[in-house]
Design an enzyme around this catalytic site. Structure first.
Site, mmCIF file in Angstrom:
data_model
loop_
_atom_site.group_PDB
_atom_site.id
_atom_site.type_symbol
_atom_site.label_atom_id
_atom_site.label_comp_id
_atom_site.label_asym_id
_atom_site.label_seq_id
_atom_site.Cartn_x
_atom_site.Cartn_y
_atom_site.Cartn_z
ATOM 1 N N TYR A 79 -12.541 -2.147 -2.317
ATOM 2 C CA TYR A 79 -12.970 -2.166 -0.914
ATOM 3 C C TYR A 79 -14.496 -2.167 -0.767
ATOM 4 C CZ TYR A 79 -8.231 -1.543 0.988
ATOM 5 O OH TYR A 79 -6.909 -1.725 1.367
ATOM 6 N N ARG A 130 -1.913 -14.154 4.243
ATOM 7 C CA ARG A 130 -2.586 -13.483 5.362
ATOM 8 C C ARG A 130 -1.791 -13.696 6.665
ATOM 9 N NH1 ARG A 130 -7.023 -10.002 4.848
ATOM 10 N NH2 ARG A 130 -7.946 -10.898 6.719
ATOM 11 N N ASN A 190 -1.446 0.116 7.720
ATOM 12 C CA ASN A 190 -0.937 -1.236 8.019
ATOM 13 C C ASN A 190 -0.228 -1.907 6.849
ATOM 14 O OD1 ASN A 190 -3.110 -1.932 6.475
ATOM 15 N ND2 ASN A 190 -4.283 -2.912 8.123
ATOM 16 N N PHE A 241 -14.910 4.196 8.261
ATOM 17 C CA PHE A 241 -13.556 4.442 7.749
ATOM 18 C C PHE A 241 -13.458 4.355 6.227
ATOM 19 C CE2 PHE A 241 -13.822 -0.087 8.905
ATOM 20 C CZ PHE A 241 -13.402 -0.714 7.732
ATOM 21 N N ARG A 245 2.867 -6.768 9.667
ATOM 22 C CA ARG A 245 2.225 -5.665 10.395
ATOM 23 C C ARG A 245 2.758 -5.525 11.822
ATOM 24 N NH1 ARG A 245 -3.827 -6.904 7.976
ATOM 25 N NH2 ARG A 245 -3.727 -5.511 6.165
ATOM 26 N N HIS A 303 -2.085 -5.260 1.795
ATOM 27 C CA HIS A 303 -3.377 -5.933 1.627
ATOM 28 C C HIS A 303 -3.129 -7.342 1.119
ATOM 29 C CE1 HIS A 303 -7.494 -6.794 0.334
ATOM 30 N NE2 HIS A 303 -6.932 -7.318 -0.742
ATOM 31 N N LYS A 309 0.823 -1.210 0.000
ATOM 32 C CA LYS A 309 0.000 0.000 0.000
ATOM 33 C C LYS A 309 0.867 1.274 0.000
ATOM 34 C CE LYS A 309 -3.065 -1.625 3.349
ATOM 35 N NZ LYS A 309 -4.394 -1.758 4.049
ATOM 36 N N GLU A 355 -10.672 -9.574 -6.714
ATOM 37 C CA GLU A 355 -9.722 -8.477 -6.571
ATOM 38 C C GLU A 355 -8.628 -8.508 -7.647
ATOM 39 O OE1 GLU A 355 -10.275 -8.405 -1.690
ATOM 40 O OE2 GLU A 355 -8.335 -8.972 -2.566
ATOM 41 N N THR A 413 -5.281 -7.361 11.094
ATOM 42 C CA THR A 413 -5.556 -6.024 10.545
ATOM 43 C C THR A 413 -4.977 -4.906 11.420
ATOM 44 O OG1 THR A 413 -7.611 -6.934 9.647
ATOM 45 C CG2 THR A 413 -7.412 -4.538 9.703
HETATM 46 P P1 DAT Z 1 -7.544 -6.529 6.144
HETATM 47 O O1 DAT Z 1 -6.737 -5.485 5.404
HETATM 48 O O2 DAT Z 1 -6.751 -7.164 7.258
HETATM 49 O O3 DAT Z 1 -8.191 -7.544 5.241
HETATM 50 P P2 DAT Z 1 -10.188 -5.383 6.482
HETATM 51 O O4 DAT Z 1 -10.567 -6.017 5.172
HETATM 52 O O5 DAT Z 1 -11.091 -5.611 7.626
HETATM 53 O O6 DAT Z 1 -8.713 -5.770 6.915
HETATM 54 O O7 DAT Z 1 -10.101 -3.812 6.265
HETATM 55 C C1 DAT Z 1 -9.471 -3.271 5.097
HETATM 56 C C2 DAT Z 1 -8.613 -2.112 5.506
HETATM 57 O O8 DAT Z 1 -9.443 -1.079 6.042
HETATM 58 C C3 DAT Z 1 -7.619 -2.425 6.621
HETATM 59 O O9 DAT Z 1 -6.416 -2.984 6.126
HETATM 60 C C4 DAT Z 1 -7.420 -1.088 7.241
HETATM 61 C C5 DAT Z 1 -8.767 -0.415 7.096
HETATM 62 N N1 DAT Z 1 -9.569 -0.597 8.323
HETATM 63 C C6 DAT Z 1 -10.223 -1.717 8.719
HETATM 64 N N2 DAT Z 1 -10.831 -1.540 9.891
HETATM 65 C C7 DAT Z 1 -10.583 -0.252 10.245
HETATM 66 C C8 DAT Z 1 -10.936 0.567 11.351
HETATM 67 N N3 DAT Z 1 -11.674 0.097 12.350
HETATM 68 N N4 DAT Z 1 -10.467 1.833 11.374
HETATM 69 C C9 DAT Z 1 -9.711 2.328 10.379
HETATM 70 N N5 DAT Z 1 -9.341 1.618 9.294
HETATM 71 C C10 DAT Z 1 -9.767 0.341 9.237
HETATM 72 MG MG MG Z 2 -9.767 -7.415 3.943
#
Ligand code: DAT
Ligand code: MG
Length: 151
Positions: A51, A87, A114, A59, A104, A117, A11, A128, A93
């Site tokens: 997303y 993963r 973080n 967010f 991470r 992805h 990212k 994706e 996350t």
């Molecule tokens: P991951 O990237 O581990 O698959 P996710 O799909 O739940 O996690 O969320 C996608 C991204 O969105 C994540 O890498 C960071 C952001 N994100 C997720 N939850 C968040 C939150 N509570 N506050 C801020 N950003 C968040």
């Molecule tokens: Mg995700």
């Protein structure tokens, strides 16, 4: 177990911090292979598509703004169980929940920055990958995989 293909994004925060090599190295050291790779700046439409599952969350807008703010590196990564394996390499996350030794946990501080992805399922990976790559972008790494993997 089967050979899988997953989408990894280095990212914008990771690109900005000079961590492309560090992150790709960790993936390659696991034995996974890169079969497509693109340095690009994502547009808003494709960011929202990528997303889509988070649409409506508090967010979401910040996430789209961030992921489109600067260049990222998109990679297709292949290997046995590569979806879950990547993963695992990436970690939870929230970096504070991520296992020590994961990207991470080792390199990030906050959930909003973080670094990486990784697709979370076969269906997500297929969906994706199609956002970032066309069929012609993939090269075959079959021989490399066959050489290094034994059940
Ligand atoms: P991951 O990237 O581990 O698959 P996710 O799909 O739940 O996690 O969320 C996608 C991204 O969105 C994540 O890498 C960071 C952001 N994100 C997720 N939850 C968040 C939150 N509570 N506050 C801020 N950003 C968040
Ligand atoms: Mg995700």
């Amino acid at each position: 177990m089967a050979t899988e293909r997953t989408l990894i994004l280095v990212k914008p925060d990771a690109v900005s911090r000079g961590l492309i090599g560090e992150i790709v190295a960790r993936i390659e050291r696991r034995g996974y292979v890169v079969s497509a790779m693109k340095l690009m700046q994502l547009d808003g439409g494709r960011a929202r598509e990528h997303y889509a599952e988070h649409k409506g969350k508090a967010f979401f807008d910040d996430l789209v703004t961030f992921i489109t703010s600067a260049p990222l590196v998109a990679l297709a990564v292949e290997g046995e169980g590569a979806i879950d394996g990547c993963r695992q390499l990436i970690g939870a996350t929230n970096p504070l929940d991520a296992a020590p030794g994961s990207i991470r946990a080792d390199l990030a501080q906050t959930i909003g920055r973080n670094l990486v992805h990784g697709s979370d399922s076969a269906a997500s990976a297929q969906r994706e990958l199609a956002i970032f790559f066309e069929d012609k972008d993939f090269v075959s790494r079959r021989h490399d995989l066959e050489r290094w993997i034994k059940e």
